[in-house]
Scaffold this motif. Structure first.
Motif, PDB file in Angstrom:
ATOM      1  N   PRO A 113       0.804  -1.220   0.000  1.00 43.24           N
ATOM      2  CA  PRO A 113       0.000   0.000   0.000  1.00 43.24           C
ATOM      3  C   PRO A 113       0.841   1.277   0.000  1.00 43.24           C
ATOM      4  CG  PRO A 113      -0.266  -1.231   2.067  1.00 43.24           C
ATOM      5  CD  PRO A 113       0.638  -2.021   1.198  1.00 43.24           C
ATOM      6  N   VAL A 114       0.433   2.208  -0.839  1.00 37.12           N
ATOM      7  CA  VAL A 114       1.104   3.506  -0.902  1.00 37.12           C
ATOM      8  C   VAL A 114       0.925   4.214   0.441  1.00 37.12           C
ATOM      9  CG1 VAL A 114       1.118   5.770  -2.024  1.00 37.12           C
ATOM     10  CG2 VAL A 114       0.795   3.696  -3.390  1.00 37.12           C
ATOM     11  N   GLY A 115       2.027   4.703   0.971  1.00 33.21           N
ATOM     12  CA  GLY A 115       1.999   5.392   2.256  1.00 33.21           C
ATOM     13  C   GLY A 115       2.455   4.528   3.419  1.00 33.21           C
ATOM     14  N   SER A 116       2.549   3.216   3.204  1.00 33.92           N
ATOM     15  CA  SER A 116       3.083   2.351   4.256  1.00 33.92           C
ATOM     16  C   SER A 116       4.602   2.542   4.298  1.00 33.92           C
ATOM     17  CB  SER A 116       2.705   0.891   3.983  1.00 33.92           C
ATOM     18  OG  SER A 116       3.249   0.439   2.760  1.00 33.92           O
ATOM     19  N   SER A 118       8.220   2.631   3.658  1.00 35.93           N
ATOM     20  CA  SER A 118       9.062   2.400   2.480  1.00 35.93           C
ATOM     21  C   SER A 118       8.274   2.430   1.178  1.00 35.93           C
ATOM     22  CB  SER A 118       9.888   1.113   2.585  1.00 35.93           C
ATOM     23  OG  SER A 118       9.108  -0.028   2.338  1.00 35.93           O
ATOM     24  N   MET A 119       6.992   2.720   1.262  1.00 31.65           N
ATOM     25  CA  MET A 119       6.160   2.856   0.063  1.00 31.65           C
ATOM     26  C   MET A 119       5.611   4.280  -0.050  1.00 31.65           C
ATOM     27  SD  MET A 119       6.349   0.046  -1.571  1.00 31.65           S
ATOM     28  CE  MET A 119       5.127   0.425  -2.804  1.00 31.65           C
ATOM     29  N   GLU A 120       6.347   5.233   0.523  1.00 32.93           N
ATOM     30  CA  GLU A 120       5.924   6.623   0.488  1.00 32.93           C
ATOM     31  C   GLU A 120       5.964   7.142  -0.952  1.00 32.93           C
ATOM     32  OE1 GLU A 120       8.384   5.452   2.483  1.00 32.93           O
ATOM     33  OE2 GLU A 120       7.590   5.681   4.505  1.00 32.93           O
ATOM     34  N   ALA A 121       4.990   7.985  -1.274  1.00 35.95           N
ATOM     35  CA  ALA A 121       4.905   8.588  -2.608  1.00 35.95           C
ATOM     36  C   ALA A 121       4.444  10.026  -2.445  1.00 35.95           C
ATOM     37  CB  ALA A 121       3.959   7.794  -3.495  1.00 35.95           C
ATOM     38  N   GLY A 122       5.409  10.892  -2.167  1.00 35.97           N
ATOM     39  CA  GLY A 122       5.045  12.279  -1.908  1.00 35.97           C
ATOM     40  C   GLY A 122       4.204  12.339  -0.654  1.00 35.97           C
ATOM     41  N   GLY A 123       3.096  13.014  -0.687  1.00 37.84           N
ATOM     42  CA  GLY A 123       2.214  13.083   0.469  1.00 37.84           C
ATOM     43  C   GLY A 123       1.067  12.091   0.394  1.00 37.84           C
ATOM     44  N   ARG A 124       1.048  11.253  -0.636  1.00 36.10           N
ATOM     45  CA  ARG A 124      -0.072  10.324  -0.836  1.00 36.10           C
ATOM     46  C   ARG A 124      -0.058   9.221   0.220  1.00 36.10           C
ATOM     47  NH1 ARG A 124      -0.878   6.460  -6.010  1.00 36.10           N
ATOM     48  NH2 ARG A 124      -2.423   5.103  -5.020  1.00 36.10           N
ATOM     49  N   MET A 125      -1.234   8.958   0.754  1.00 38.15           N
ATOM     50  CA  MET A 125      -1.367   7.908   1.770  1.00 38.15           C
ATOM     51  C   MET A 125      -2.683   7.184   1.524  1.00 38.15           C
ATOM     52  SD  MET A 125       0.020   7.018   4.891  1.00 38.15           S
ATOM     53  CE  MET A 125      -0.503   6.133   6.324  1.00 38.15           C
ATOM     54  N   ASP A 126      -2.601   6.007   0.943  1.00 42.38           N
ATOM     55  CA  ASP A 126      -3.799   5.200   0.753  1.00 42.38           C
ATOM     56  C   ASP A 126      -4.134   4.510   2.070  1.00 42.38           C
ATOM     57  OD1 ASP A 126      -3.655   5.961  -1.876  1.00 42.38           O
ATOM     58  OD2 ASP A 126      -3.067   3.988  -2.644  1.00 42.38           O
ATOM     59  N   ARG A 135      -3.427 -18.077  15.174  1.00 44.10           N
ATOM     60  CA  ARG A 135      -2.783 -19.384  14.993  1.00 44.10           C
ATOM     61  C   ARG A 135      -3.518 -20.282  14.011  1.00 44.10           C
ATOM     62  NH1 ARG A 135      -0.043 -21.228  20.692  1.00 44.10           N
ATOM     63  NH2 ARG A 135       1.444 -19.520  20.740  1.00 44.10           N
ATOM     64  N   ASP A 136      -4.838 -20.114  13.903  1.00 44.67           N
ATOM     65  CA  ASP A 136      -5.610 -20.944  12.971  1.00 44.67           C
ATOM     66  C   ASP A 136      -5.583 -20.397  11.538  1.00 44.67           C
ATOM     67  OD1 ASP A 136      -7.314 -18.752  13.075  1.00 44.67           O
ATOM     68  OD2 ASP A 136      -9.024 -19.856  13.888  1.00 44.67           O
ATOM     69  N   GLY A 137      -4.853 -19.295  11.319  1.00 46.47           N
ATOM     70  CA  GLY A 137      -4.739 -18.707   9.993  1.00 46.47           C
ATOM     71  C   GLY A 137      -5.750 -17.616   9.708  1.00 46.47           C
ATOM     72  N   SER A 138      -6.747 -17.460  10.571  1.00 45.56           N
ATOM     73  CA  SER A 138      -7.705 -16.371  10.394  1.00 45.56           C
ATOM     74  C   SER A 138      -7.009 -15.050  10.732  1.00 45.56           C
ATOM     75  CB  SER A 138      -8.938 -16.586  11.276  1.00 45.56           C
ATOM     76  OG  SER A 138      -8.583 -16.529  12.652  1.00 45.56           O
ATOM     77  N   THR A 139      -7.614 -13.960  10.319  1.00 47.96           N
ATOM     78  CA  THR A 139      -7.021 -12.646  10.569  1.00 47.96           C
ATOM     79  C   THR A 139      -8.044 -11.709  11.193  1.00 47.96           C
ATOM     80  OG1 THR A 139      -7.603 -11.807   8.373  1.00 47.96           O
ATOM     81  CG2 THR A 139      -5.428 -12.855   8.603  1.00 47.96           C
ATOM     82  N   ARG A 140      -7.524 -10.689  11.852  1.00 51.26           N
ATOM     83  CA  ARG A 140      -8.362  -9.592  12.342  1.00 51.26           C
ATOM     84  C   ARG A 140      -7.538  -8.319  12.265  1.00 51.26           C
ATOM     85  NH1 ARG A 140      -7.066  -7.698  17.377  1.00 51.26           N
ATOM     86  NH2 ARG A 140      -5.933  -9.062  18.778  1.00 51.26           N
ATOM     87  N   THR A 141      -8.211  -7.202  12.153  1.00 54.02           N
ATOM     88  CA  THR A 141      -7.527  -5.918  12.055  1.00 54.02           C
ATOM     89  C   THR A 141      -6.777  -5.639  13.351  1.00 54.02           C
ATOM     90  OG1 THR A 141      -9.182  -5.071  10.530  1.00 54.02           O
ATOM     91  CG2 THR A 141      -7.836  -3.439  11.685  1.00 54.02           C
ATOM     92  N   TYR A 142      -5.509  -5.297  13.210  1.00 58.94           N
ATOM     93  CA  TYR A 142      -4.635  -4.965  14.355  1.00 58.94           C
ATOM     94  C   TYR A 142      -4.429  -3.451  14.421  1.00 58.94           C
ATOM     95  CZ  TYR A 142      -0.741  -5.806  17.610  1.00 58.94           C
ATOM     96  OH  TYR A 142       0.082  -5.862  18.716  1.00 58.94           O
ATOM     97  N   ALA A 143      -4.343  -2.811  13.240  1.00 62.61           N
ATOM     98  CA  ALA A 143      -4.178  -1.350  13.169  1.00 62.61           C
ATOM     99  C   ALA A 143      -4.673  -0.876  11.811  1.00 62.61           C
ATOM    100  CB  ALA A 143      -2.719  -0.958  13.369  1.00 62.61           C
ATOM    101  N   GLN A 144      -5.197   0.340  11.791  1.00 65.33           N
ATOM    102  CA  GLN A 144      -5.658   0.948  10.537  1.00 65.33           C
ATOM    103  C   GLN A 144      -4.881   2.227  10.293  1.00 65.33           C
ATOM    104  OE1 GLN A 144      -9.890   1.385  11.324  1.00 65.33           O
ATOM    105  NE2 GLN A 144     -10.309  -0.354   9.986  1.00 65.33           N
ATOM    106  N   TYR A 145      -4.560   2.436   9.058  1.00 69.61           N
ATOM    107  CA  TYR A 145      -3.855   3.657   8.645  1.00 69.61           C
ATOM    108  C   TYR A 145      -4.592   4.315   7.508  1.00 69.61           C
ATOM    109  CZ  TYR A 145      -0.004   2.087  11.526  1.00 69.61           C
ATOM    110  OH  TYR A 145       0.766   1.697  12.593  1.00 69.61           O
TER     111      TYR A 145
END
Length: 145
Positions: A113-116, A118-126, A135-145
Motif C-alpha cells: 500500500p502507498v503510504g506504508s 518504504s512505500m511513500e509517494a510524496g504526500g499520498r497515503m492510501d 494461529r488458525d490462519g484467520s485474521t483480524r484488524t490490528y491497526a488501521q492507517y
C-alpha cells in the motif's frame, strides 16, 4: 582496596549490561533486487531493530513455513521472536506485537500500500490495515492507517 573497587565497578557494569534492554533482531527474507525492501529495512533500523537481511530468489518459500495466509503476501517476509511479519508493517506495530505477545502467528500488511513504510509517494497515503494472523490462519484488524 583498589582491587575491591575495581571488582565492584566490573560487577556494576555487568549487571547494567544484563538489565539493559536488547534490540529485537529481525530476519528479513527478500529479493536481492527489491528497492522497497531495503527501504523497509532502513525503517526498521531507524526504529531500533537489529536486522539480518537474507537475499533469496524464492521469497515464497519463506511465506509458507511461518504460515502467511494465502492472499496476504507482499514482497518480503520477516521473522522476529517467533512471529512472522509480512510486508510493509510499521515498526511501531511490530514493537506493540512484541510487547503484547499475543498467541498468534504474526502481522501482515498485504500487497504494497502507498503510504506504508518504504512505500511513500510524496504526500499520498492510501488507507490500509495491518492484520494479526491468528494461529488458525484467520485474521483480524490490528491497526488501521
Amino acid at each position: 582496596m583498589k582491587n575491591f573497587v575495581a571488582s565492584l565497578l566490573v560487577l556494576g557494569l555487568a549487571q547494567a549490561a544484563w538489565a539493559a534492554p536488547t534490540t529485537p533482531v529481525i530476519d528479513v527474507y527478500k529479493s536481492p533486487t527489491c528497492g522497497c525492501c531495503n527501504k523497509w529495512i532502513d525503517h526498521l533500523k531507524t526504529n531500533g531493530f537489529t536486522v539480518r537481511s537474507h537475499d533469496t530468489d524464492n521469497v515464497a518459500q519463506h511465506k509458507v513455513r511461518p504460515g502467511v495466509p494465502p492472499g496476504y503476501g507482499s514482497c518480503h517476509t520477516a521473522e522476529v521472536n517467533g512471529y512472522v511479519i509480512e510486508g510493509h508493517v510499521p515498526a511501531k506495530e511490530i514493537m506493540r506485537l512484541l510487547k503484547e505477545k499475543p498467541r498468534a502467528r504474526g502481522l501482515v500488511v498485504p500487497a504494497m500500500p502507498v503510504g506504508s513504510p518504504s512505500m511513500e509517494a510524496g504526500g499520498r497515503m492510501d488507507p490500509y490495515e495491518a492484520f494479526l494472523v491468528n494461529r488458525d490462519g484467520s485474521t483480524r484488524t490490528y491497526a488501521q492507517y
